[in-house]
Design an enzyme around this catalytic site. Structure first.
Site, short mmCIF file in Angstrom:
data_model
loop_
_atom_site.label_atom_id
_atom_site.label_comp_id
_atom_site.label_asym_id
_atom_site.label_seq_id
_atom_site.Cartn_x
_atom_site.Cartn_y
_atom_site.Cartn_z
N ALA A 99 -17.09 -14.66 28.06
CA ALA A 99 -17.50 -13.68 27.06
C ALA A 99 -16.30 -12.88 26.55
CB ALA A 99 -18.55 -12.74 27.65
N TYR A 100 -15.46 -12.46 27.48
CA TYR A 100 -14.28 -11.67 27.12
C TYR A 100 -13.32 -12.47 26.25
CZ TYR A 100 -10.05 -8.84 27.83
OH TYR A 100 -8.91 -8.08 27.64
N THR A 101 -13.05 -13.70 26.67
CA THR A 101 -12.12 -14.54 25.92
C THR A 101 -12.66 -14.88 24.54
OG1 THR A 101 -11.28 -15.48 27.99
CG2 THR A 101 -10.81 -16.69 25.98
#
Length: 255
Positions: free
Chosen positions: A162-164
């Protein structure tokens, strides 16, 4: 006898002003303090921690710099417009915008809470667009915008999906915005830190995990907020004027 032209040439350059979102803690605080040391007036943006922002402003002013703290949610376009208004009222304009505000959440894709995903992307994607949009409208000639990506885009560590994904959006925006600002003498770049010793990075990791991550780069250490602040100082200073539309991976030698 001094001519008017000579007098103009001898006048010192007008002070520059930087807006640093997420500027009260971690990498953001290091960036705020470094740009202040380099002679810029700094607007230290924060989301909720007024105490940390006050400490950052106090540290800058104690060292002889100029700074104010301004609360604003980076994903709220009205709050960000008001932040830029305040910068212009206090310091006359905006020359540098560093969007270091961000949110991190770790989870395998199969187990990801979509509410967490929405909150993450609201800050990291919508927030980046809101701040970039206001910067594109307000930055003066000779200015710079710097966004934040992550070196996990290259390392592709499990749990960072999700962060990437949110930071991939930042990278996609960078060159497009640089091209849209053609002719205005404004640079647009992004910095992609590797493992850096901040509360955001260290939270939720065991000592063993931290030690393993520290040994991964060829330099065999975690980065420091000051390492990243030095990169920002280069990109927003006179020596970085020919760097535009780039993603600078400040990570000690990771992929």
């Amino acid at each position: 006898m001094t001519t008017n032209r000579q007098a103009e040439a001898q006048e010192p350059a007008a002070p520059r002003t930087a807006v640093v979102t997420g500027g009260s803690r971690g990498i953001g605080r290091a960036v705020s303090e470094r740009l202040a040391r380099d002679g810029m007036a700094v607007v230290v943006n924060y989301a909720s921690d007024a105490t940390a922002a006050g400490e950052t402003v106090a540290a800058i002013t104690a060292a002889g710099g100029r700074a104010i703290g301004v609360r604003a949610d980076v994903a709220d376009e009205h709050a960000i417009a008001a932040l830029f208004d305040r910068a212009e009222q206090e310091f006359g304009g905006v020359d540098v915008v560093v969007n270091s505000a961000g949110r991190l959440a770790l989870s395998p894709v199969a187990e990801l809470d979509l509410g967490v995903l929405d909150a993450l992307h609201r800050t990291n994607i919508r927030g980046t667009f809101v701040v970039a949009r206001e910067a594109a409208r307000r930055l003066r000639a000779g200015g710079s915008f710097v966004g934040f990506s992550t070196s996990v885009i290259g390392t592709r560590l499990p749990g960072y999906g999700a962060y990437t994904a949110s930071k991939g959006a930042v990278e996609a925006l960078t060159m497009i915005l640089a091209r849209e600002l053609r002719g205005r003498d404004i640079t647009v770049n992004a910095v992609a830190p590797g493992p850096t010793a901040t509360d955001l990075f260290l939270d939720g990791k065991t000592p063993e995990q931290i030690d393993q991550l520290a040994k991964t780069p060829p330099l065999e250490r975690l980065g420091t907020p000051e390492d990243i602040a030095g990169v920002i100082a280069f990109l927003t200073g006179p020596d970085g004027r020919w760097v535009n539309g780039q993603i600078l991976r400040a990570n000690g030698g990771l992929v």
